[in-house]
Design a protein around this motif. Structure first.
Motif, short mmCIF file in Angstrom:
data_model
loop_
_atom_site.label_atom_id
_atom_site.label_comp_id
_atom_site.label_asym_id
_atom_site.label_seq_id
_atom_site.Cartn_x
_atom_site.Cartn_y
_atom_site.Cartn_z
N VAL A 113 17.03 -62.30 6.81
CA VAL A 113 16.85 -61.62 7.83
C VAL A 113 18.31 -61.22 8.40
O VAL A 113 19.17 -62.11 8.31
CB VAL A 113 16.11 -62.23 9.12
N ALA A 114 18.56 -60.09 8.73
CA ALA A 114 19.76 -59.59 9.45
C ALA A 114 19.65 -59.14 10.94
O ALA A 114 18.38 -58.57 11.16
CB ALA A 114 20.70 -58.84 8.62
N TYR A 115 20.50 -59.07 11.75
CA TYR A 115 20.56 -58.16 13.17
C TYR A 115 21.64 -57.32 12.99
O TYR A 115 22.77 -57.80 12.99
CB TYR A 115 20.37 -58.99 14.28
N ARG A 116 21.54 -55.96 13.25
CA ARG A 116 22.49 -55.15 13.42
C ARG A 116 23.11 -54.82 14.88
O ARG A 116 22.54 -54.12 15.39
CB ARG A 116 21.85 -53.86 12.75
N LEU A 117 24.15 -55.57 14.98
CA LEU A 117 24.76 -55.72 16.48
C LEU A 117 25.81 -54.66 16.55
O LEU A 117 26.58 -54.54 15.83
CB LEU A 117 25.14 -56.96 16.62
N ASP A 118 25.58 -53.75 17.62
CA ASP A 118 26.44 -52.74 17.88
C ASP A 118 27.09 -53.23 19.42
O ASP A 118 27.65 -54.32 19.61
CB ASP A 118 26.07 -51.49 17.66
N GLU A 119 26.84 -52.27 20.30
CA GLU A 119 27.42 -52.53 21.68
C GLU A 119 26.42 -53.02 22.68
O GLU A 119 26.52 -53.18 23.90
CB GLU A 119 28.25 -51.36 22.15
N GLU A 120 25.02 -53.02 22.26
CA GLU A 120 24.03 -53.45 23.20
C GLU A 120 24.34 -54.79 23.77
O GLU A 120 24.92 -55.75 23.26
CB GLU A 120 22.75 -53.59 22.35
N THR A 121 23.86 -55.02 24.94
CA THR A 121 23.86 -56.44 25.71
C THR A 121 22.51 -57.04 25.79
O THR A 121 22.54 -58.24 26.25
CB THR A 121 24.41 -56.41 27.17
N ARG A 122 21.65 -56.30 25.36
CA ARG A 122 20.12 -57.14 25.36
C ARG A 122 19.47 -56.76 23.78
O ARG A 122 19.88 -55.50 23.43
CB ARG A 122 19.22 -56.53 26.36
N LEU A 123 18.86 -57.59 23.22
CA LEU A 123 18.41 -57.28 21.85
C LEU A 123 17.40 -56.27 21.83
O LEU A 123 16.67 -55.95 22.66
CB LEU A 123 17.75 -58.63 21.50
N GLU A 124 17.42 -55.47 20.78
CA GLU A 124 16.69 -54.36 20.26
C GLU A 124 15.77 -54.73 19.32
O GLU A 124 16.20 -54.62 17.98
CB GLU A 124 17.52 -52.83 20.20
N PRO A 125 14.50 -54.76 19.33
CA PRO A 125 13.60 -55.21 18.19
C PRO A 125 13.81 -54.23 16.77
O PRO A 125 13.72 -55.05 15.89
CB PRO A 125 12.22 -55.16 18.83
#
Length: 324
Positions: A296-308
């Motif tokens: 599993v990966a999570y594609r992190l950008d500029e969000e401050t809360r997780l986006e499912p």
């Protein structure tokens, strides 16, 4: 340590599943260029546990190490990299043991696959152990945090006083041979989390065949009342144990990672099912890849809360999924 101009692909425990990692990276838009997996805008961040158990451990190590050396990735230390260091590092004189991590059958069983697959490549093994020593135990990037198992602010604050980049030295590893030392507590808390003893002398045999007298717990539950409220591992507690009330002392021993804290990403816990947030600011990215689960990966950008919808994964048995 991190490039603010790039997005990040945070990747959970690989445990020698190099083929699944290649499929994951390809699905995320990385391509192998000059022998290194690269992305034009993004950077991979591995949460540790590259080694042990899986079929292609040496290949995994080369792939991740080469990405890190080329500036295409960052890798944290997991408890299994720590086990390798402890297994291979001589203990301090007068400690009563030869190595920091004693060469007992239980420890040998965990590292057996790694040693077997590197046996014919002693130069590689020496190089990888040297590299493991440079891996940070945690990263605080301000708006998000990374650690293999558990974010303990007090332990991390003390660690950073002596090791500002959370990269420890050989002396620290050797000190961890004393189980009462801060070094041992630091490795235990950050890389293994909080274990709680089972009541009444009970033991559980997990699905990987290890008999344990403790279980892994959550470090974010706000108001737990029973053992079942805090267990966080794939092997469930028996119903009669799960319903037992926690004592005040047990509650006091737990941590509270509040929902107002920055985003936190961990591995370690062998999750199952569909990847998604544990809380709006907390995600575990270990979904039992080496047990034919998901890498599993999570594609992190500029969000401050997780986006499912930003969880991305490959099935280790084949196939690819994106939670939309």
């Amino acid at each position: 340590m991190l490039d603010p101009a790039r997005g990040y692909d945070l990747i959970g425990d690989i445990h020698g599943c190099a083929r699944a990692l290649e499929r994951l990276l390809a699905g995320l838009g990385y391509r192998r260029v000059a022998g290194v997996w690269r992305h034009p805008q993004r950077m991979a961040v591995f949460l540790g546990d590259l080694v042990d158990r899986g079929p292609h451990i040496r290949e995994t190590l080369h792939l991740v190490h080469d990405m890190v050396e080329a500036g295409q990735a960052l890798c944290l230390m997991g408890n299994h990299e720590w086990y390798a260091l402890g297994w291979s590092t001589p203990a301090l004189p007068g400690s009563g043991r030869r190595y920091v991590r004693e060469h007992v059958p239980r420890h040998e069983r965990l590292i057996r696959e790694t040693l077997a697959q590197l046996e014919g490549h002693p130069g590689d093994w020496r190089d990888f152990l040297t590299w493991f020593q440079t891996l940070p135990l945690c990263v605080d990037a301000g708006r998000f945090r990374l650690v293999h198992a558990c974010w303990d602010a007090g332990v991390i604050e003390r660690l950073l006083r002596d090791y500002p980049d959370a990269r420890v030295d050989r002396a620290f590893v050797q000190q961890a041979g004393d189980l009462q030392s801060f070094a041992a507590h630091c490795f235990q808390r950050l890389l293994r989390g909080i274990d709680m003893p089972l009541p009444r002398g009970l033991t559980l045999t997990s699905s990987d065949g290890f008999t344990r007298s403790v279980f892994r717990t959550k470090f974010w539950e706000e108001d737990p009342k029973t053992y079942g409220d805090i267990v966080f591992q794939p092997d469930a507690l028996p119903d009669e144990v799960a319903s037992l009330p926690l004592s005040n002392a047990q509650k006091a021993a737990l941590l509270r990672y509040g929902d107002a804290e920055p985003l936190l990403f961990v591995g370690h816990y062998w999750c199952r099912g569909t990847p998604g947030p544990l809380r709006p600011n907390l995600a575990c990215l270990d979904y039992s890849a080496v047990r034919r689960g998901k890498l599993v990966a999570y594609r992190l950008d500029e969000e401050t809360r997780l986006e499912p919808h930003k969880f991305f994964w490959v099935e280790v048995g084949g196939g690819m999924g994106l939670d939309t």
